[in-house]
Design a protein around this motif. Structure first.
Motif, PDB file in Angstrom:
ATOM      1  N   ASP A  18     -54.704  47.101 -55.416  1.00  0.00           N
ATOM      2  CA  ASP A  18     -55.071  47.910 -56.583  1.00  0.00           C
ATOM      3  C   ASP A  18     -54.357  49.264 -56.519  1.00  0.00           C
ATOM      4  O   ASP A  18     -53.766  49.612 -55.489  1.00  0.00           O
ATOM      5  CB  ASP A  18     -56.587  48.061 -56.709  1.00  0.00           C
ATOM      6  CG  ASP A  18     -57.220  48.869 -55.588  1.00  0.00           C
ATOM      7  OD1 ASP A  18     -56.607  49.828 -55.085  1.00  0.00           O
ATOM      8  OD2 ASP A  18     -58.362  48.539 -55.218  1.00  0.00           O
ATOM      9  N   ALA A  19     -54.403  50.005 -57.601  1.00  0.00           N
ATOM     10  CA  ALA A  19     -53.622  51.237 -57.724  1.00  0.00           C
ATOM     11  C   ALA A  19     -53.970  52.257 -56.639  1.00  0.00           C
ATOM     12  O   ALA A  19     -53.071  52.924 -56.096  1.00  0.00           O
ATOM     13  CB  ALA A  19     -53.817  51.845 -59.104  1.00  0.00           C
ATOM     14  N   VAL A  20     -55.236  52.375 -56.299  1.00  0.00           N
ATOM     15  CA  VAL A  20     -55.646  53.339 -55.270  1.00  0.00           C
ATOM     16  C   VAL A  20     -55.058  52.945 -53.918  1.00  0.00           C
ATOM     17  O   VAL A  20     -54.516  53.778 -53.192  1.00  0.00           O
ATOM     18  CB  VAL A  20     -57.191  53.442 -55.204  1.00  0.00           C
ATOM     19  CG1 VAL A  20     -57.637  54.276 -54.009  1.00  0.00           C
ATOM     20  CG2 VAL A  20     -57.741  54.020 -56.495  1.00  0.00           C
ATOM     21  N   ARG A  21     -55.155  51.655 -53.595  1.00  0.00           N
ATOM     22  CA  ARG A  21     -54.633  51.190 -52.314  1.00  0.00           C
ATOM     23  C   ARG A  21     -53.109  51.310 -52.273  1.00  0.00           C
ATOM     24  O   ARG A  21     -52.532  51.644 -51.224  1.00  0.00           O
ATOM     25  CB  ARG A  21     -55.079  49.740 -52.050  1.00  0.00           C
ATOM     26  CG  ARG A  21     -54.702  49.224 -50.703  1.00  0.00           C
ATOM     27  CD  ARG A  21     -55.348  49.999 -49.571  1.00  0.00           C
ATOM     28  NE  ARG A  21     -54.957  49.442 -48.285  1.00  0.00           N
ATOM     29  CZ  ARG A  21     -54.842  50.144 -47.165  1.00  0.00           C
ATOM     30  NH1 ARG A  21     -55.141  51.438 -47.163  1.00  0.00           N
ATOM     31  NH2 ARG A  21     -54.476  49.581 -46.051  1.00  0.00           N
ATOM     32  N   GLN A  22     -52.446  51.064 -53.403  1.00  0.00           N
ATOM     33  CA  GLN A  22     -50.993  51.234 -53.450  1.00  0.00           C
ATOM     34  C   GLN A  22     -50.616  52.663 -53.082  1.00  0.00           C
ATOM     35  O   GLN A  22     -49.687  52.891 -52.313  1.00  0.00           O
ATOM     36  CB  GLN A  22     -50.459  50.892 -54.833  1.00  0.00           C
ATOM     37  CG  GLN A  22     -50.436  49.415 -55.127  1.00  0.00           C
ATOM     38  CD  GLN A  22     -49.862  49.102 -56.497  1.00  0.00           C
ATOM     39  OE1 GLN A  22     -49.088  49.888 -57.055  1.00  0.00           O
ATOM     40  NE2 GLN A  22     -50.221  47.948 -57.034  1.00  0.00           N
ATOM     41  N   LYS A  23     -51.347  53.628 -53.631  1.00  0.00           N
ATOM     42  CA  LYS A  23     -51.054  55.033 -53.320  1.00  0.00           C
ATOM     43  C   LYS A  23     -51.246  55.317 -51.837  1.00  0.00           C
ATOM     44  O   LYS A  23     -50.467  56.042 -51.223  1.00  0.00           O
ATOM     45  CB  LYS A  23     -51.942  55.967 -54.158  1.00  0.00           C
ATOM     46  CG  LYS A  23     -51.540  56.046 -55.614  1.00  0.00           C
ATOM     47  CD  LYS A  23     -52.385  57.027 -56.370  1.00  0.00           C
ATOM     48  CE  LYS A  23     -51.783  58.405 -56.183  1.00  0.00           C
ATOM     49  NZ  LYS A  23     -52.393  59.424 -57.048  1.00  0.00           N
TER      50      LYS A  23
END
Length: 100
Positions: A18-23
């Protein structure tokens, strides 16, 4: 009694975190991997992690190197910080264009 086993069915597929984990993963690569591979990933103590330097390397082997490290070298295992699928996602991004 049922028994379970873990068998590799082939190359690890890069699952999109997900976007948070990607960051979080991008930050980890830029900061932690960058301390050896160069903050711009152009190389340092470790080799460059650029698409042109990784192009001929097998993605599965690169993901395994991230996840398990390379015994006898300064490359540590990162399995306490990510899943195998996340290591594969990092390789996928490194082999194309790593996010800023």
């Amino acid at each position: 009694m049922a028994t379970a086993s873990i068998v590799s069915a082939g190359p690890t597929l890069a699952v999109e975190p997900d976007a948070v984990r990607q960051k979080e993963l991008v930050h980890l690569v830029r900061q932690d991997c960058g301390s050896c591979h160069g903050m711009t990933l152009k190389g340092g103590l470790g080799p460059a992690l650029l698409p042109e330097t990784l192009r001929d390397k097998p993605a599965e082997g690169l993901a395994a190197t991230i996840y398990y490290g390379r015994p006898g070298t300064p490359m540590p295992p990162w399995k306490q910080f990510m899943s195998e699928a996340e290591a594969a996602w990092i390789v996928d991004k490194l082999m194309t264009e790593f996010p800023q």
